[in-house]
Design a protein around this motif. Structure first.
Motif, mmCIF file in Angstrom:
data_model
loop_
_atom_site.group_PDB
_atom_site.id
_atom_site.type_symbol
_atom_site.label_atom_id
_atom_site.label_comp_id
_atom_site.label_asym_id
_atom_site.label_seq_id
_atom_site.Cartn_x
_atom_site.Cartn_y
_atom_site.Cartn_z
ATOM 1 N N TYR A 76 -7.127 0.602 -4.326
ATOM 2 C CA TYR A 76 -6.040 -0.774 -4.587
ATOM 3 C C TYR A 76 -6.637 -2.118 -3.954
ATOM 4 C CZ TYR A 76 -2.557 2.910 -5.163
ATOM 5 O OH TYR A 76 -1.796 4.174 -5.391
ATOM 6 N N GLN A 77 -7.482 -2.033 -3.049
ATOM 7 C CA GLN A 77 -8.047 -3.340 -2.602
ATOM 8 C C GLN A 77 -9.206 -3.960 -3.672
ATOM 9 O OE1 GLN A 77 -10.252 -3.720 1.240
ATOM 10 N NE2 GLN A 77 -8.126 -3.284 2.309
ATOM 11 N N LEU A 125 0.694 -1.364 -0.071
ATOM 12 C CA LEU A 125 -0.144 0.049 -0.008
ATOM 13 C C LEU A 125 0.867 1.147 0.052
ATOM 14 C CD1 LEU A 125 -2.872 1.349 0.508
ATOM 15 C CD2 LEU A 125 -2.634 0.987 2.883
ATOM 16 N N ASN A 166 2.904 6.013 -7.125
ATOM 17 C CA ASN A 166 1.708 6.688 -7.999
ATOM 18 C C ASN A 166 1.473 8.376 -7.827
ATOM 19 O OD1 ASN A 166 1.210 4.526 -9.566
ATOM 20 N ND2 ASN A 166 -0.150 3.608 -7.999
ATOM 21 N N TRP A 205 2.973 1.447 -3.204
ATOM 22 C CA TRP A 205 2.109 1.822 -4.379
ATOM 23 C C TRP A 205 1.673 3.451 -4.424
ATOM 24 C CZ3 TRP A 205 -1.790 -2.750 -4.247
ATOM 25 C CH2 TRP A 205 -0.898 -3.924 -4.760
ATOM 26 N N SER A 206 1.455 3.630 -3.255
ATOM 27 C CA SER A 206 1.104 5.196 -3.113
ATOM 28 C C SER A 206 2.252 6.314 -3.332
ATOM 29 C CB SER A 206 0.601 5.487 -1.717
ATOM 30 O OG SER A 206 0.077 6.942 -1.590
ATOM 31 N N GLU A 233 -7.950 6.058 -2.496
ATOM 32 C CA GLU A 233 -6.924 5.478 -3.027
ATOM 33 C C GLU A 233 -6.654 3.973 -2.237
ATOM 34 O OE1 GLU A 233 -1.876 5.971 -3.987
ATOM 35 O OE2 GLU A 233 -3.115 7.430 -2.521
ATOM 36 N N TYR A 234 -7.049 4.085 -0.994
ATOM 37 C CA TYR A 234 -6.936 2.829 -0.274
ATOM 38 C C TYR A 234 -8.015 1.804 -0.827
ATOM 39 C CZ TYR A 234 -6.807 -0.108 4.114
ATOM 40 O OH TYR A 234 -6.706 -1.303 4.756
ATOM 41 N N LEU A 266 1.012 -4.825 -8.822
ATOM 42 C CA LEU A 266 -0.110 -5.347 -8.650
ATOM 43 C C LEU A 266 -0.401 -6.922 -8.761
ATOM 44 C CD1 LEU A 266 -3.307 -4.767 -7.881
ATOM 45 C CD2 LEU A 266 -3.481 -4.042 -10.317
#
Length: 881
Positions: free
Chosen positions: A637-638, A612, A619, A615-616, A633-634, A696
């Motif tokens: 991704y899920q 997490l 990006n 990736w944050s 955003e969280y 991912l």
């Protein structure tokens, strides 16, 4: 005589998948092992309906699905194959529009309509402007501006007249035609037309609601229209004169305004609906009006076809949509049971954590959300969920107390979307207080605040007090006072005595006509508050682990143990052994396989945290100055992990819906274009960013096989636990769909036919090698369906449910139980935590010779190593030889 299903297969019918399409796949469903198809509603719905819940005519079969002829062909095909049928029915509401002849009549004739008693309309609100009128909130701007822009017009339709607004049509009240036709009579120099104008004016006022007056009024109106029609047919000059009078009116705003003010409805700016709507809706949907199905004539008329099909054997049962919207759900179910004593009746009752279906209801059970949530909790790893709470808080800085989040969202919805419902309740409670000397000085503002707070503190969808039967249970009292006491704690600024007084009214300590009406309407109110505040808002803002955010769930719950699962199953076998069990429906937020994969994240919270944050950072360059925010955003991704692979179009459409439901930065009614555009750009850029996509996909690969095992585990449980399993269309293969409309995409039945034939000759190892295609799930479902079909007694009302003893260090990883002394279920969980070793964990198998129907291997009773059952296939199903 109705047949209780041993399994059902849900079909979503619409113009693109009609009765003939359903007939064409019936043989495949039979071969799969299904005993009953389970259809979405198919009485006549609004044009273009994709779901059927917007019924406009209970006397017709939906023409877009093939009408009565197509329905007959489906019945014949099902009968030929020995398949039964279950139908989803909608007693709570109807759709508005000109196709609904009952509603059209109400708009035309007001309270004097023959059908005004059908609908839950308040003809006498506090607002004088709405006395004996229905608010129709469809205008795009203030009424005066829309009128000045010539967007509202009157038009002639033969001998009738309509009010037009864009694509909407509304009837014209007969009495209001007097001035228009009188002018036309002058133009035509026709005494007959003038007489017709006078005749319309002499009709009884719409407030005259006496039954005989209403009947005579309708008769006279019909005769007058027939005279006008004949006059127009005989003399073309009459029509030209009427058209000239209509044109004059449309060019004269004052005259048009005068005509519109004489109607039995009031066209209004769409934003007025939240506070001034005078009829009960389905939740906050203005185009779905509540029915008074508790009235015998309404019940009989709306259920005539359904009951006929049940008596004829065309249907074996019904699933009742949204019973919590009804005034008296138990009374409704009793009437339905009296009319259909042998039918399988299921209610779409949403049960909250710790709540059970009322045993006094004469139905077989719920539509299965309670089972779904038990499976969700069973597959989630408790310690991992606790760690995810910290991860979520650290990353998003969002609140993590779900009870507070849910309360806030419910309270907001009572102020905004459901404000008109609050006002209606407040008007009742004001009258109650006025007639109580200890409460007479209470202000309307105080009353509204108390109603909103109590409703927001409800922990369940609703209670079931029946004032006409003078019944209230201890559970009802507990739920009321639980909400009252919590409301007092949350709002110490409000008069605690007023809260207590409301509690006394709700628990029938204070009685009277208005008090009874308040109780019944308050109970209908709390369900929309829960649904809109929690299901449709909080479940999109509280994102710790989105796979737990399902209807009836507590997303803050840290999973359940095997013993709790066994207790649930034992209770269901004792109370509702023929309830529906499901894992996916047309309304679930995510398909079962999405949730199964997401559950794996609870086993690897540290990896999730690292990914997490990485990736944050990766990006960051794609985010705008303000958007998307960390919570979005969280959530994104899920979602991508759970639904991967997913393309930009599907993902963007889903995120638009999810974020509008969340109402944090954008809504359905107030689109924040800056936020939505930034989110769209972000999605597009990260999907093009190969380093992120690679990571991912690595994460998905990490959880994929464990997700498959979770899917097979919950599938095995669904088909062997107490209840009747339902399979949502297409779900026999892996399904990574999201909420509707994503889960209503076309199903490739040619592929499923082909794979079903193919799996018959494959070994467990060969199927496992082709897991990507979904063969293990298809094979498991096929074997389970035929086992239930061949031996319904092993899973029926008298089939015992017995947990099996499991010992060893990995005992918490296996769910093991016996049905009817004949079938053993062995289903693992937490594969990553489990590793590759069962480390001496054993299962006590009853004495006898047992065959694993998934592998063909023979096993024997006694204390057996768990690993021996699971070497060739992820789950085990043993049948006593």
């Amino acid at each position: 005589m109705a047949r209780i299903p041993t399994s059902t297969y849900r079909l979503q019918l619409h113009a693109g998948f009609d009765f003939d399409h359903a007939s064409a796949i019936a043989d495949y469903l039979h071969d799969l092992g299904i005993t009953h198809i389970y259809c979405s509603p198919y009485l006549q719905a609004a044009p273009g309906s994709m779901h059927g819940y917007d019924v406009v005519d209970h006397q017709k079969v939906n023409e877009e699905l093939g009408g009565i002829e197509g329905h007959g062909r489906l019945r014949w095909r099902l009968g030929e194959l020995g398949l039964g049928q279950i139908l989803d029915i909608v007693p709570n509401h109807m759709a508005l529009g000109p196709e609904n002849r009952l509603w059209w009549d109400v708009l035309e004739n007001g309270p004097a309509s023959r059908f005004s008693t059908w609908f839950d309309i308040n003809w006498h609100p506090d607002e004088a402007k709405l006395q004996n009128k229905v608010l129709v909130p469809i205008l795009g701007d203030q009424y005066g501006k829309v009128l000045a822009d010539r967007q509202i017009q009157v038009a002639r339709r033969g001998a009738g007249f309509v009010v037009l607004y864009i694509k909407n049509e509304f009837p014209v009240a007969p009495r209001s035609l007097y001035g228009l036709l009188l002018r036309a009579g002058e133009y035509a120099r026709s005494d007959t037309l003038s007489f017709i104008a006078d005749s319309f004016a002499r009709l009884p006022a719409p407030e005259a609601t006496d039954r005989s007056v209403a009947v005579n009024r309708h008769r006279d109106k019909t005769v007058i229209y027939a005279l006008l029609e004949r006059l127009c047919a005989e003399d073309g000059n009459i029509c030209r004169s009427i058209d000239q009078a209509v044109a004059d009116m449309n060019n004269n705003i004052d005259a048009l305004d005068d005509l519109l003010n004489q109607q039995n409805y009031r066209l209004a700016y769409w934003r007025t609906a939240d506070q001034e709507l005078g009829y009960r809706r389905f939740f906050d949907v203005n185009t779905l009006i509540g029915l008074r199905v508790e009235r015998e004539h309404v019940f009989e008329e709306t259920h005539g076809l359904i009951l006929q099909w049940l008596r004829e054997g065309a249907l074996d049962g019904v699933r009742v949509d949204h019973p919590d919207g009804l005034r008296d759900p138990e009374g409704y179910f009793r009437r339905l049971r009296e009319q259909a004593p042998d039918a399988w009746i299921i209610g779409e009752k949403i049960l909250e954590s710790g709540e059970w279906l009322r045993q006094e209801w004469p139905i077989h059970g719920t539509s299965g959300y309670d089972f779904l949530n038990v499976c969700n909790g069973l597959l989630a790893h408790g310690p991992g969920l606790e760690e995810m709470t910290t991860i979520y808080s650290d990353f998003t800085h969002e609140p993590v107390d779900f009870e507070d989040v849910a309360h806030e969202k419910k309270h907001h919805v009572t102020q905004e979307a459901l404000g008109s419902d609050v006002n209606r309740l407040a008007a009742l409670l004001v009258e109650i207080c006025e007639n109580n000397r200890d409460r007479r000085d209470t202000t309307r503002a105080e009353i509204r605040r108390v109603i909103r707070e109590v409703a927001s503190c409800f922990q369940v969808y609703r209670t079931y007090v029946a004032t006409d039967r003078d019944t209230i249970t201890d559970e009802d009292r507990y739920r009321f006072w639980q909400a009252i006491n919590q409301a007092k704690r949350r709002r110490p600024d409000l008069d605690p005595g007023l809260f207590d007084f409301v509690g006394d009214v709700l628990t029938l300590k204070v009685r009277g006509f208005r008090e009874n009406e308040f109780v019944m309407r308050f109970q209908q109110f709390t369900s929309p508050v829960m649904a809109k505040g929690v299901e449709d808002t909080a479940f999109y803002t509280y994102n710790r682990m989105i796979g737990l955010n399902e209807v009836g769930a507590d997303p803050a719950h840290n999973g359940i143990g095997v013993e709790e699962f066994h207790n649930y199953c034992a209770t269901m076998q004792q109370t509702h052994p023929q309830t529906m069990t499901t894992l996916s429906t047309h309304d679930t937020k995510r398909a079962d396989d999405v949730r199964a994969r997401l559950a794996v994240l609870t086993e690897i919270p540290a990896r999730w945290r690292a990914a997490l944050n990485r990736w944050s950072r990766m990006n960051t360059e794609f985010r705008g100055e303000r958007y998307p925010d960390r919570n979005t955003e969280y959530f994104l991704y899920q979602t991508m992990i759970g639904a991967w692979p997913i393309d930009k179009k599907r993902l963007t459409a889903y995120m638009d819906k999810a974020m509008r439901e969340a109402k944090q930065h954008t809504t359905w009614t107030n689109n924040n274009r800056e936020y939505e555009d930034a989110l769209h750009r972000f999605i597009e850029r990260i999907l093009e960013h190969q380093p992120f996509v690679n990571e991912l996909e690595q994460m998905v690969e990490r959880v994929r096989e464990a997700g498959w095992m979770n899917s097979l585990t919950q599938t095995l449980l669904k088909y062997t636990a107490p209840g009747v399993p339902d399979l949502y269309q297409g779900g026999e293969l892996w399904d990574y769909s999201l909420v509707d409309p994503d889960n209503r995409r076309p199903v490739d039945y040619d592929l499923r036919r082909s794979l079903l034939r193919e799996v018959q000759s494959l070994s467990p190892e060969e199927m496992t090698e082709r897991s990507e295609e979904g063969l293990p799930k298809l094979w498991l479902i096929h074997k389970l369906l035929w086992l239930r079909k061949d031996h319904p007694e092993w899973f029926g009302p008298t089939a015992a449910y017995t947990p099996l003893e499991v010992q060893g260090p990995k005992a918490a990883h296996i769910i093991a139980y016996l049905r009817n002394h004949s079938v053993i279920t062995l289903a693992p969980r937490w594969r990553i935590k489990l590793g590759d070793s069962w480390a001496g964990t054993t299962v006590d198998v009853p004495e006898g010779r047992w065959k694993n129907v998934l592998t063909g291997e023979i096993e024997h009773g006694g204390r057996q190593k768990t690993a021996s059952f699971l070497q060739r296939f992820p789950v085990a199903l043993l049948v006593r030889e």
